[in-house]
Design an enzyme around this catalytic site. Sequence first.
Site, mmCIF file in Angstrom:
data_model
loop_
_atom_site.group_PDB
_atom_site.id
_atom_site.type_symbol
_atom_site.label_atom_id
_atom_site.label_comp_id
_atom_site.label_asym_id
_atom_site.label_seq_id
_atom_site.Cartn_x
_atom_site.Cartn_y
_atom_site.Cartn_z
ATOM 1 N N GLU A 221 -2.573 7.204 4.412
ATOM 2 C CA GLU A 221 -2.564 8.166 3.087
ATOM 3 C C GLU A 221 -3.015 9.705 3.256
ATOM 4 O OE1 GLU A 221 -3.316 5.746 -0.199
ATOM 5 O OE2 GLU A 221 -1.815 4.176 0.304
ATOM 6 N N GLU A 340 2.772 -0.115 4.976
ATOM 7 C CA GLU A 340 1.919 -0.548 3.971
ATOM 8 C C GLU A 340 2.430 -0.927 2.661
ATOM 9 O OE1 GLU A 340 -2.413 0.651 3.776
ATOM 10 O OE2 GLU A 340 -2.130 0.433 1.545
#
Length: 542
Positions: A221, A340
């Site tokens: 991220e 994810e």
Amino acid sequence: MKSAATAVSTIVALVLFRALCGDAKTVISVDDVQSIRVDLDLSNVARKVDERFLSVAIDASLIAEERFMNLLNSPKLRTLAKALIPAFLRFGGTKQDFMEFNPRGRYFQARENSSRAVLGNLCKRLELPPLLENRLKQEWVLQSKTLLQEELEGKYKKTKFSEYAVDLLYAFANCSGLDLIFGLNALLRTSENTWNSSNAELLLKYCESRQYVMSWELGNEPNSYEKKAGIRVDGYQLGKDFVHLHQILQESTIYNSTGLYGPDIGQPRDHRKDLLTGFLETGAEAITACTWHHYYVNGRDTSLEDFLDPHVLDTLATKINEVLETVESVSPGKKVWLGETSSAYGGGAIGLSDTFVAGFMWLDKLGLAAKLGVDVVIRQVLIGSGTYHLVDDNLDPLPDYWLSLLYKRLVGPEVLKAEVHMNFGPKKAIRVYLHCTNRKSTHYRPGAVTLFALNLNKNEATISLPTHLANSTIEAFVLQSAGEQNLHSRSVKLNGEVLKMVDDRTLPLLEGRELPPGEHIKLPGFSFAFYVLIEARAPVCK
């Protein structure tokens, strides 16, 4: 008239409240049963996903204290993991960008000895003794609270890990038959804000010396780096960092043909779209597939109603289409993964993400992602901190594990078309998906198809199939919550029987219930199910 209408409204609200809150005395009348017709197209494969479509993650937080990596030697955990193959095992998450490889030296051995030890009898030799396993599980409960507090405060401690942790991780993946993807730290930066690859090269050298075959990621991220670490990396630079890693892998005799996945960006929102576009413009050629993350809701302020809301579930389609359009516009043909994903971000929703109700989000995500063209979906997490895990702190399977296991056994990679038609009621509350039945299952004939369905209503639904399939033999696998907690239950029933392991090394037989030919399918309220149409004879599934 007004008072009567008010009274009726009150009764309806009360019935709904009781159903949601688990009043076992709620009775479904014949008038409440919804009648549904489903059209199935068996003539064409709409899409085909990777055979490892449903994959799992181990959160990198497990490595924060190296001793907890020994939990991966639990015979029970290995039994559960092995049952989910074929699958990828992603090792990553927030913690990966705060950890460094710190070799101690004493684990370096001759290649012949080390590879034989790890790939040979290590699976049996490293099994965790019960006393040590119980102690580690008790300590992990406390460790999880510490990690959750770290997440809440947004202050992440740097962690060092040794060869020993790498050995344990690889042994777990190898002994379980999972394909390991290791997440490297992208926050190791030079003074010019380019990726400093020296630590990764040290790790790669060690893994190569042990002949550990695995794939790689770089960073987790990146859109949140500034918030988490005060470092900003734009998409253009991130793409160049991946090209740099790709070049390093190309020089390896083992890793020159393994996968590289990224950028593991958060779901599309404002500047994240620009970050993904910039990344693809410079780094698309370096990656095997483009990865992004998705969660429906914030785990800290969500509700039971959110987990059952068709409109919340539908937000996934919007996000998937946005990512697919971006990738197709910059790098046509590049595969897209949910690298994810789970129900709620922030470690999950307490009392929801690890209970039966989470299965509605999970099964719908699997159906919708495959239908729209996502190639792999990696579930956060098999084991790790948070409440969205597949196994609990005692390493016992939670409802979403059993759901995942049934999906693996019954659903093949070929996606077919299914459409719902309803006489009345909200169409979106009954959701269906159709695949060829898993061909590796020797229990079914070639040409069988698997219909899986979700009922987000309290009312039972009666599903009628097309005429040419109405008399097909159907094997039903109906999942419902078990126990007094109802939708909040951490147990699940399959066709009325509570699912649990026989012992630490043995899973129960997951047996379907054969429906009489010609009988309509009955899907109970607040349940989901798999229906194998054994005699469908779909030509595209042979």
